[in-house]
Design an enzyme around this catalytic site. Structure first.
Site, mmCIF file in Angstrom:
data_model
loop_
_atom_site.group_PDB
_atom_site.id
_atom_site.type_symbol
_atom_site.label_atom_id
_atom_site.label_comp_id
_atom_site.label_asym_id
_atom_site.label_seq_id
_atom_site.Cartn_x
_atom_site.Cartn_y
_atom_site.Cartn_z
ATOM 1 C CE LYS A 116 -33.672 26.137 27.927
ATOM 2 N NZ LYS A 116 -34.439 25.346 26.986
ATOM 3 C CD GLU A 200 -42.026 28.383 27.979
ATOM 4 O OE1 GLU A 200 -41.408 29.172 28.709
ATOM 5 O OE2 GLU A 200 -41.734 28.208 26.789
ATOM 6 C CG HIS A 235 -38.781 20.311 20.301
ATOM 7 N ND1 HIS A 235 -39.860 21.110 20.011
ATOM 8 C CD2 HIS A 235 -39.240 19.346 21.116
ATOM 9 C CE1 HIS A 235 -40.917 20.631 20.630
ATOM 10 N NE2 HIS A 235 -40.580 19.561 21.297
ATOM 11 N NE ARG A 292 -24.931 26.909 22.026
ATOM 12 C CZ ARG A 292 -25.785 26.809 21.021
ATOM 13 N NH1 ARG A 292 -25.470 27.289 19.827
ATOM 14 N NH2 ARG A 292 -26.971 26.267 21.173
HETATM 15 P P1 ADP Z 1 -33.614 23.862 23.706
HETATM 16 O O1 ADP Z 1 -32.758 24.627 24.645
HETATM 17 O O2 ADP Z 1 -33.721 22.425 24.085
HETATM 18 O O3 ADP Z 1 -33.277 24.085 22.285
HETATM 19 P P2 ADP Z 1 -35.833 25.747 23.531
HETATM 20 O O4 ADP Z 1 -36.374 26.428 24.718
HETATM 21 O O5 ADP Z 1 -34.935 26.558 22.652
HETATM 22 O O6 ADP Z 1 -35.088 24.409 23.989
HETATM 23 O O7 ADP Z 1 -36.984 25.153 22.658
HETATM 24 C C1 ADP Z 1 -36.710 24.392 21.502
HETATM 25 C C2 ADP Z 1 -37.930 24.297 20.624
HETATM 26 O O8 ADP Z 1 -39.041 23.758 21.362
HETATM 27 C C3 ADP Z 1 -38.427 25.629 20.097
HETATM 28 O O9 ADP Z 1 -37.744 26.037 18.948
HETATM 29 C C4 ADP Z 1 -39.892 25.292 19.839
HETATM 30 O O10 ADP Z 1 -40.031 24.562 18.640
HETATM 31 C C5 ADP Z 1 -40.262 24.353 20.965
HETATM 32 N N1 ADP Z 1 -40.863 25.096 22.108
HETATM 33 C C6 ADP Z 1 -40.237 25.527 23.226
HETATM 34 N N2 ADP Z 1 -41.079 26.194 24.038
HETATM 35 C C7 ADP Z 1 -42.294 26.184 23.442
HETATM 36 C C8 ADP Z 1 -43.596 26.697 23.775
HETATM 37 N N3 ADP Z 1 -43.819 27.380 24.895
HETATM 38 N N4 ADP Z 1 -44.598 26.500 22.887
HETATM 39 C C9 ADP Z 1 -44.379 25.817 21.731
HETATM 40 N N5 ADP Z 1 -43.195 25.295 21.371
HETATM 41 C C10 ADP Z 1 -42.157 25.473 22.196
#
Ligand code: ADP
Length: 450
Positions: A116, A200, A235, A292
């Site tokens: 990431k 972030e 999440h 994927r």
């Molecule tokens: P993973 O790889 O574990 O799925 P992601 O980066 O895709 O992680 O984040 C999963 C979820 O976490 C997102 O769909 C969102 O709901 C929440 N999330 C991630 N980053 C943020 C952020 N900066 N602000 C608010 N929610 C976030």
């Protein structure tokens, strides 16, 4: 084209790939663990090979066992599905070094986009918006506090190698950030073997919007529009729909182009997804790229008429994409409900057990992707998702009506599932009007327990 492929996955996605292969005239060999022994979907492949016992580390994550099965069966390629080894660049390298094609991107672009931190750096270089935060991995508590003070609370600590919602901590103040850093690092170390984390800005009222990408080895990249996956809990996605109900045409265009630009910069081929957060002002920020096929790919197949799994197999075999960007048209609205064997009343505790009854809906615009049937025993070892119910209709209102009708026809006994929660959400005025954010489901559920 390949004459035989190994499906290195289980359950509904294994079945999805077996079906695609059969229609393409490709033989499929499915790998399975002893926990999945006797499952009906294994009989739909041309051959099934046991790769080890129930625990995933000894079977679905066991690279030597999978490669041995692939060699015994003499396959041309391996499809990893999603989860397990799908985003493991080492596995992709091992496959290719054994002269077996990995159905997915190159190991290099998987590494680049899968990390990431590196992915966000590439995005910034190519003018793909990212949320404010650390430029790279955060090494110390002091550095974390400094960044948090610059961007302002709340912030989110995320694992560089994260996935499945693990290795993330939200902090609203210094103390929470300090402890969040430690727990995110140790969770990331144990889950992903990589303790690097970054920080972030945490967006409080955002939607999750992601773009489906598909590319070929000739360098063509096409987007298949977006999906909205705002309805989540912990999440994890619960409901996905396409298109995003609140996106205007200009934002859609900018979002989809940004996603394609990022993948092009990474030399991407195969199916992939670029995930963004979208705020109330229609600003979008890159979250991550999934290299994927995704669980929710069927909603995109519905609105574009493009079979993502078959196209992924074709491009892996070296064929050029059979369509151009201008050929891809967005048609109607599709919604997917993930039916999980979980008890929403008991904090979504998994519900393994034998299904005495499993009856799925049908009719116009209804698709059910599931490996289950009456008499199926849900093993306790894996993911709790047992079916995906997908509807496709000309308008969103009609899709919601079709989803309600279909959920009402679906009978799964005796275990608890997420069906009642989906029924409730389909009747919720906020969901119907599109007035939701990623924390909506959790707020709704926590209001219940008060
Ligand atoms: P993973 O790889 O574990 O799925 P992601 O980066 O895709 O992680 O984040 C999963 C979820 O976490 C997102 O769909 C969102 O709901 C929440 N999330 C991630 N980053 C943020 C952020 N900066 N602000 C608010 N929610 C976030």
């Amino acid at each position: 084209m390949f004459s035989r492929i190994l499906v290195a996955n289980r359950g509904e996605i294994a079945l999805r790939i077996i079906r695609a292969a059969r229609e393409m005239g490709i033989e499929s060999v499915v790998a399975y663990s002893t926990a999945d022994e006797g499952s009906e979907y294994l009989k739909l492949a041309d051959r099934a090979i046991c790769i080890g016992p129930g625990p995933a580390a000894q079977s679905y994550l066991n690279i030597p066992a999978i490669i041995a099965a692939a060699e015994v069966a003499n396959v041309d390629a391996i499809h990893p599905g999603y989860g397990f080894l799908a985003e493991n660049s080492h596995f992709a390298e091992v496959c290719r070094s054994c002269n077996i094609e990995f159905i997915g991107p190159s190991a290099e672009s998987m590494k680049l986009l899968g990390d990431k931190v590196q992915c966000k750096q590439l995005a910034r270089k190519h003018k793909v918006p990212t949320s404010p935060g650390s430029k790279g991995a955060v090494k110390s508590e002091e550095q974390a506090l400094k960044i948090a003070h610059e961007i302002g609370y709340p912030v989110i600590v995320k694992a560089a190698s994260g996935g499945g919602g693990r290795g993330m901590r939200v902090a609203h103040n210094d103390i929470a950030l300090q402890s969040g850093m430690h727990s995110a690092i140790s969770e990331a170390e144990s889950a992903f073997g990589d303790g690097s984390v970054y920080i972030e800005k945490f967006l409080e009222r955002a939607r999750h919007v992601e773009v489906q990408i598909i590319g070929d080895k000739q360098g063509n990249i096409v987007h298949l529009f977006e999906r909205d996956c705002t309805m989540q809990r912990r999440h994890q996605k619960l409901i996905e729909e396409a298109p995003c109900p609140v996106l205007d045409k200009e934002t859609r265009d900018a979002l989809c182009k940004a996603a394609a630009r990022l993948c092009k910069a990474a030399g991407y081929y195969g199916a992939g997804t670029v995930e963004f957060l979208l705020d109330d002002d229609m600003n979008f920020y890159l979250m991550e790229v999934n290299t994927r096929v995704q669980v929710e790919h069927p909603v995109t197949e519905a609105i574009t008429g493009i079979d993502i799994v078959k196209t992924g197999i074709k491009v892996a075999a070296g064929e050029e994409l059979p369509f151009k960007q201008s050929d891809v048209k967005l048609n109607g609205c599709a919604i997917e409900a993930r039916i999980n064997a979980e008890d929403p009343q008991r904090d979504f505790a998994p519900q393994p057990g034998t299904l005495s009854r499993f009856k799925v809906p049908g009719g116009y615009g209804v698709r059910v992707d599931s490996h289950c049937y009456s008499g199926y025993r849900i093993p306790p070892n894996y993911d709790s998702m047992i079916a995906k119910l997908i509807v496709h209709q000309p308008t969103r209102g009609q899709a919601i009506a079709c989803m309600k009708r279909s959920l009402g026809e679906m009978l799964i006994e005796p275990i608890k599932t997420t069906i009642p929660l989906h029924q409730r959400l389909m009747n919720n005025t906020n969901f119907v009007s599109g007035d939701v954010d990623i924390h909506f489901v959790e707020r709704l559920l926590s209001a219940d327990s008060k």
